[in-house]
Design an enzyme around this catalytic site. Structure first.
Site, short mmCIF file in Angstrom:
data_model
loop_
_atom_site.label_atom_id
_atom_site.label_comp_id
_atom_site.label_asym_id
_atom_site.label_seq_id
_atom_site.Cartn_x
_atom_site.Cartn_y
_atom_site.Cartn_z
N SER A 107 90.20 -71.35 98.15
CA SER A 107 88.81 -71.78 98.23
C SER A 107 88.08 -70.99 99.32
O SER A 107 88.57 -70.87 100.44
CB SER A 107 88.78 -73.27 98.54
OG SER A 107 87.44 -73.67 98.57
N GLY A 108 86.93 -70.49 98.95
CA GLY A 108 86.12 -69.75 99.92
C GLY A 108 86.50 -68.29 100.04
O GLY A 108 85.98 -67.58 100.89
N THR A 112 84.04 -66.86 93.07
CA THR A 112 82.81 -67.06 92.30
C THR A 112 81.84 -65.90 92.55
O THR A 112 81.21 -65.40 91.62
CB THR A 112 82.17 -68.41 92.68
OG1 THR A 112 83.17 -69.40 92.49
CG2 THR A 112 80.98 -68.73 91.84
N ASN A 157 84.39 -74.20 102.06
CA ASN A 157 83.37 -73.38 101.40
C ASN A 157 82.14 -74.25 101.14
O ASN A 157 82.24 -75.33 100.60
CB ASN A 157 83.97 -72.86 100.07
CG ASN A 157 83.01 -71.96 99.32
OD1 ASN A 157 81.88 -71.73 99.76
ND2 ASN A 157 83.47 -71.45 98.18
N SER A 160 81.71 -74.63 97.10
CA SER A 160 83.05 -74.56 96.52
C SER A 160 83.03 -75.03 95.07
O SER A 160 82.47 -76.08 94.74
CB SER A 160 83.98 -75.44 97.35
OG SER A 160 85.27 -75.35 96.81
N SER A 161 83.61 -74.19 94.20
CA SER A 161 83.69 -74.58 92.78
C SER A 161 84.78 -75.63 92.67
O SER A 161 85.93 -75.38 93.04
CB SER A 161 84.06 -73.39 91.92
OG SER A 161 83.41 -72.24 92.36
N GLY A 381 93.09 -70.58 93.44
CA GLY A 381 94.38 -69.92 93.71
C GLY A 381 95.38 -70.96 94.19
O GLY A 381 95.09 -72.17 94.24
N GLU A 383 97.37 -73.49 96.15
CA GLU A 383 96.90 -74.33 97.25
C GLU A 383 98.09 -74.98 97.93
O GLU A 383 98.94 -75.59 97.27
CB GLU A 383 95.94 -75.41 96.74
CG GLU A 383 94.55 -74.85 96.48
CD GLU A 383 93.50 -75.90 96.22
OE1 GLU A 383 93.87 -77.09 96.09
OE2 GLU A 383 92.32 -75.54 96.15
N1 LIG Z 1 81.52 -60.08 98.32
C1 LIG Z 1 80.94 -60.94 99.14
N2 LIG Z 1 79.96 -60.52 99.93
C2 LIG Z 1 79.34 -61.37 100.78
N3 LIG Z 1 79.67 -62.66 100.92
C3 LIG Z 1 80.66 -63.15 100.16
C4 LIG Z 1 81.34 -62.32 99.22
N4 LIG Z 1 82.27 -63.07 98.62
C5 LIG Z 1 82.15 -64.30 99.16
N5 LIG Z 1 81.20 -64.38 100.07
C6 LIG Z 1 80.79 -65.54 100.87
O1 LIG Z 1 81.81 -66.49 100.82
C7 LIG Z 1 81.33 -67.71 100.27
C8 LIG Z 1 82.38 -68.32 99.39
O2 LIG Z 1 82.56 -67.55 98.25
P1 LIG Z 1 82.87 -68.19 96.84
O3 LIG Z 1 82.05 -69.37 96.60
O4 LIG Z 1 82.81 -67.10 95.85
O5 LIG Z 1 84.35 -68.61 97.06
P2 LIG Z 1 85.34 -69.17 95.98
O6 LIG Z 1 86.54 -68.33 96.04
O7 LIG Z 1 84.66 -69.25 94.68
O8 LIG Z 1 85.66 -70.56 96.56
P3 LIG Z 1 85.95 -71.91 95.78
O9 LIG Z 1 87.33 -71.82 95.27
O10 LIG Z 1 85.78 -72.92 96.81
O11 LIG Z 1 84.95 -71.99 94.71
C9 LIG Z 1 80.09 -67.34 99.49
O12 LIG Z 1 79.22 -68.43 99.45
C10 LIG Z 1 79.54 -66.21 100.31
O13 LIG Z 1 78.83 -66.69 101.40
MG LIG Z 2 84.07 -70.69 93.53
#
Ligand SMILES: Nc1ncnc2c1ncn2[C@@H]1O[C@H](COP(=O)(O)OP(=O)(O)OP(=O)(O)O)[C@@H](O)[C@H]1O
Ligand SMILES: [Mg+2]
Length: 1019
Positions: A107-108, A112, A157, A160-161, A381, A383
């Site tokens: 997460s984070g 996404t 996050n 967070s999805s 991923g 956990e």
């Molecule tokens: N390539 C990137 N460039 C800039 N900031 C990023 C990038 N990837 C992620 N972030 C930052 O990290 C935060 C978390 O990313 P994201 O929501 O994609 O995580 P996630 O892997 O989907 O987490 P979750 O599993 O909780 O959904 C985003 O809101 C953004 O602020």
């Molecule tokens: Mg996500």
């Protein structure tokens, strides 16, 4: 891939496969760290992209970056999510191979975000036509909607999805997006009813309360106060998230995806109903739950479109159908709360599923002709928390399945490649996690099977009975550890209500508390029934009446999940996979911080070392011969600059020149396989060193090209300039020639017409002729006044010539005259007078001309006398001997004639002179003949006659001279008559005498027979 190899000390290698010590996690992480420090967040393991969340916006996703990665081989450009996408997209378009991009990470970690970048890239490199743009808009706009309902702020996050998402983008034959389909997995619905400190419920609740207009809130019976809602009250409030903006975005997205007003209204009614539902409190009277505020139920029923009474009953009672009859029992407060929460969770969960379903129907491909699909999987991923529960088991099971897919696809493709290239298959040692997957999912023998058995078994099954069952049946398995089976050391940290699975990524201890309940996912029948009767279309469609009628027990949550996972595996299996592994560099969501320990964990759980090992088990590097040769051909003189044989031969020559050992490489059919990274580095280093030479050669030839180009330009310019100058000169010359021709023509014309009247053309000639004539004339002027010749002159000068001749004549005359002595002048005057008197009148005049006139013509026979006394002082002006023919028979008598100023005297000279006649000149007239004779007849007027009795007939020897003197003296030419008739009458003694004039041979004067005086004149 090789582009930045020379920087590897600073920025690490772009592909971890090239790490010499590929077994070392430390080296691997260090490589990531080095790159992270340089803001290089992407790294490959072969074709797997590792993305480290930078936690700040990097300028690497703009249009110029899209352009830089568009249609580029992924090894030509630095690692990037665009590159992975481009490779997949090109394979889909060009080879018709369906694709999937699997994004995983904790997460984070940026899953996404990465999936959005994939979508962004696809949107930017495909057509911008109206229909395509519309599909793209819908695909892009599905994100804010799904995120509002499926994402929440967690401690890891802010966005967070809370569900797994697999999205298919469907492409038409042109390679443009034409539709889509979304699959959702395992929404974390427990979040609806409670959140851990610092976290929030799903975004949509906050967005609705903070973003909706007052009117809308009133319609939904909501207050703009987060604290008023129990389901939100234990979570964190807002902080940093702009929910108002979020609400606008969602509403806007819903419109774009074509949700109509009713659908939108109903969606938000359900959302509001859940908020209200949370506020339904229960009291207990004698063990029976009572609703504290029944009016709340009214509101909820209204919002959900169900009957309030039914809902009240369903929330406080439970109907159980046994084989024999149907029994309804009231619920305790605890059970009522459970029922309420279960209803909230179920309604929300189904609303979410409906949302996905509805999105799909909007994204549904219109043109059902063949299409290709690119799937994007954004799923949690591995956990591992301090306390791992049912959800973690599901998630980790999912990751096991994905790892299995990865191994299968990677190894399969590796194997296929070796086979295709004719390379001997080398056994790759790797950990096959099939054994763990089987442990979990095997039919009748797996963990799920035993769990379900326990859940579905009649009787009092609990979490602990389930654990015992697992313990009993799975203890034999190497990857299952129960408290009982654990060694002493492990037993100390493991609870009795826990079991441990040794996943491929590490050991995870699960606590069974809540397992059965979560797996059963029970919603009391009464509530389901009430919902199925709802007038709200959404509720109605997600609580189908058929569901109620079915006697079959619904599948447990984990079985449903397993089935959907297997379905997903099926979907993915047919596709060409690309992997994006996301890593979170720190827990503080801070940019620039790289926590090696935290990253280490993720590297382990993502199985990256395993990935690397699998990848490296074969060959570290492979490249098509032509590409390899193209890059390194400069390293052998035989292949540089061009190799004309086959690429494979060229590479063989190169490899020999580079001194590769036999075990370092293998020659496939189309590719060279290099075993060790050091071999490639050595080659690359040699190439980098060589590059300088190449650079100077390229530079030199480029400079040459530039100079040649410049030279050519200059030449062209000079030719143009020359042309213009030549033209100019030619024009000048032509002008000059024309002028010259004109001049010549005028000249010739002038020359031709030089004798004609003056014109502009012949003027010069005339001037010249005049000038030259004047010059000539000046040199040839007659010097003598008697020279009457006058030089000829041109036509034009005739007038001038005449004038000049006259002028010059006068000039000469004047000079001549000036030079004359008085005597000579007098002489000439006389001559002139003589001419006047006699020229062309008297024939003897001509003979008189050469002789000078004299004053004295008295013959020498006459003695010289001074006649002064006789003449009484009169001055004798002329004297001449003459013969006088007298009146008596014309007898000749010698006499002398004297002329004075006034008189004419005729003297007889004997001894002494004696005046015989004295006659006043002005009274006399003189007659001469025109012939050559010497006769002079002096007519004497009557009044003078007395004395001299008749006219005087004289023979004067110089008759011209004598008459000229007389006329000169008298100044009266009228005195002279040249009588050209014969005879000539004259008076004589009162009578008339006759003088006959004849022309004869000689001159004579005598009396003829007739008594006339005959004058014989010569011719
Ligand atoms: N390539 C990137 N460039 C800039 N900031 C990023 C990038 N990837 C992620 N972030 C930052 O990290 C935060 C978390 O990313 P994201 O929501 O994609 O995580 P996630 O892997 O989907 O987490 P979750 O599993 O909780 O959904 C985003 O809101 C953004 O602020
Ligand atoms: Mg996500």
């Amino acid at each position: 891939m090789e582009t930045h190899l020379q920087d590897r000390d600073r920025v690490g290698v772009q592909d971890a496969v090239l790490l010499e010590d590929y077994q070392s996690e430390e080296v691997f992480i260090d490589n990531l760290h080095k790159r992270f420090k340089e803001h290089l967040i992407y790294t490959y393991i072969g074709q797997v992209l590792i993305s480290v969340n930078p936690y700040k916006q990097l300028d690497i996703y703009g249009p110029k970056d899209v352009k830089a990665y568009h249609n580029k081989h992924f090894f030509e450009v630095p690692p990037h999510v665009f590159s992975i996408t481009d490779t997949a997209f090109r394979s889909l378009k060009n080879e018709n191979r369906e694709q999937c991009i699997l994004i995983s990470g904790e997460s984070g970690s940026g899953k996404t975000e990465a999936s959005k970048k994939v979508l962004q890239y696809i949107a930017e490199v495909t057509d911008r036509r109206g229909d395509v743009e519309k599909v793209k808009d819908k695909l892009l706009q599905s994100n804010p909607v799904l995120e509002a309902f499926g994402n929440a702020k967690t401690n890891r996050n802010d966005n967070s999805s809370r569900f797994g998402k697999y999205m298919d983008i469907q492409f038409n034959y042109e390679g443009n997006p034409s539709g889509g389909n979304i699959l959702n997995y395992l929404l974390e619905k427990s979040r609806i009813i409670s959140q851990v400190p610092g976290e929030r419920n799903f975004h949509v609740f906050y967005q609705l309360l903070l973003g909706a207009e007052d009117q809308e809130l009133a319609r939904l019976n909501l207050k703009r106060d987060l604290d008023s809602y129990y389901y939100l009250s234990n979570g964190s409030k807002g902080n940093g998230i702009d929910d108002k903006k979020g609400y606008e975005a969602v509403r806007n997205a819903l419109t774009i995806i074509e949700f109509n007003k009713q659908e939108q209204d109903e969606m938000f009614q359900i959302t509001a109903a859940i908020l209200h539902l949370g506020n339904v409190g229960f009291s207990e009277e004698e063990g029976i739950a009572q609703i504290v505020k029944p009016e709340l139920i009214e509101t909820i029923s209204e919002l959900l479109g169900c009957n309030a009474e039914d809902l009240k009953n369903a929330l406080t009672n439970r109907t159980i159908e046994t084989i024999r009859d149907v029994v309804t029992t009231p619920l305790s407060r605890e059970l009522a709360i459970y029922a309420r929460d279960a209803l909230a969770k179920a309604v929300y969960d189904r609303l979410f599923s409906w949302l996905v379903y509805r999105l799909n129907s909007s994204l549904k491909i219109k043109d059902m002709r063949s299409y290709n699909v690119m799937g994007i999987l954004d799923i949690y991923g591995f956990e591992i928390f301090d306390k791992n529960s049912f959800e973690q088991l599901c998630i980790n099971f999912c990751n096991e399945k994905l790892q299995q897919l990865f191994i299968e696809l990677t190894l399969k493709s590796e194997q296929e490649e070796y086979l295709k290239e004719g390379i001997e298959w080398q056994n790759i040692e790797y950990f096959d996690n099939k054994v763990i997957c089987d442990l979990i999912e095997e039919k009748h023998k797996g963990l799920i099977a035993f769990m379900d058995e326990e859940c579905l078994r009649p009787g009092d099954s609990t979490d602990m009975t389930m654990l015992t069952k697992l313990d009993k049946n799975l203890s034999y398995h190497n990857h299952f550890v129960s408290h009982k089976k654990a060694d002493v050391k492990l037993q100390k940290i493991m609870g009795r209500d826990e079991f441990r699975l040794i996943h491929y990524a590490g050991a995870v201890t699960y606590n069974v508390k809540g397992f059965l309940e979560k797996n059963n996912d029970l919603l009391f029948r009464d509530l389901r029934e009430t919902m199925s009767k709802s007038s709200n279309n959404i509720i109605q469609s997600v609580f189908l009446k058929e569901e109620q009628k079915s006697k079959k027990r619904p599948e447990t949550a984990i079985t449903q999940f397993k089935n959907s996972l297997n379905n997903l595996m099926h979907i993915l299996m047919d596709k060409e996979p690309s992997y994006i592994r996301c890593i979170k560099p720190n827990d503080e969501k801070k940019s620039g911080v790289f926590d090696e320990q935290l990253v280490g964990h993720q590297v382990t759980y993502l199985g990256l070392m395993e990935n690397l090992r699998v990848r490296r088990a074969g060959f570290a590097y492979r490249r098509e011969y032509s590409l390899f040769l193209e890059r390194y051909k400069s390293l052998s003189s035989q292949t540089w600059p061009h190799y004309h044989g086959s690429a494979k031969e060229g590479v063989q020559i190169l490899v020999c020149a580079l001194g590769y050992e036999g075990d370092e490489y293998k020659m496939g059919k189309t590719k060279i396989f290099i075993k060790y990274p050091k071999t490639l580095f050595y080659t690359e280093d040699a190439f980098q060193a060589k590059k300088h030479d190449l650079a100077s050669i390229i530079q030199a030839s480029w400079k040459g090209v530039l100079q040649r180009r410049r030279y050519k330009q200059m030449k062209e310019a000079s030719v143009i300039m020359q042309k213009y100058i030549r033209r100019f000169i030619a024009k000048c010359r032509a002008k000059k020639r024309r002028k010259a021709a004109n001049v010549l023509r005028n000249f010739i014309h002038g020359f031709i017409t030089r004798n004609g009247p003056a014109t502009s053309e012949n003027r010069a000639f005339l001037e010249l002729a005049k000038a030259q004539w004047l010059l000539r004339l000046s040199k040839s002027l007659p010097q003598d006044i008697l020279n009457r010749t006058w030089p000829p002159c041109p036509h034009v000068c005739q007038e001038a010539s005449r004038y000049l001749e006259r002028l010059y004549g006068a000039h000469l005359s004047r000079i001549y005259r000036r030079k004359l002595s008085p005597e000579r002048e007098a002489q000439l005057r006389l001559k002139v007078l003589a001419e006047k008197l006699f020229k062309d009148k008297k024939n003897s005049y001509q003979s008189s001309i050469p002789h000078w006139f004299k004053n004295d013509r008295v013959s020498d026979s006459v003695p010289k006398q001074n006649y002064g006394t006789i003449l009484n002082g009169e001055k004798e002006l002329y004297a001449s001997s003459v013969m006088k023919y007298d009146r008596h028979g014309y007898k000749p008598r010698e006499r002398v004639i004297l002329i004075t100023k006034k008189n004419l005297y005729l003297l007889e000279i004997k001894n002494a002179p004696k005046i015989k006649h004295s006659l006043p000149l002005n009274k006399l007239t003189f007659v001469v003949t025109p012939n050559v004779d010497k006769m002079l007849l002096v007519r004497i007027p009557e009044d003078l006659m007395k004395k001299d009795k008749g006219d005087l007939i004289l023979e004067v020897p110089h008759i011209i001279e004598a008459m000229t003197h007389i006329i000169n003296i008298t100044d009266n030419p009228g005195l002279l008559t040249i009588y050209d008739k014969t005879p000539i009458e004259h008076s004589m003694k009162g009578k008339r005498g006759t003088i006959d004039v004849i022309i004869g041979n000689s001159e004579s004067i005598h009396k003829d027979k007739t008594g006339h005086l005959l004058i014989m004149a010569s011719q």
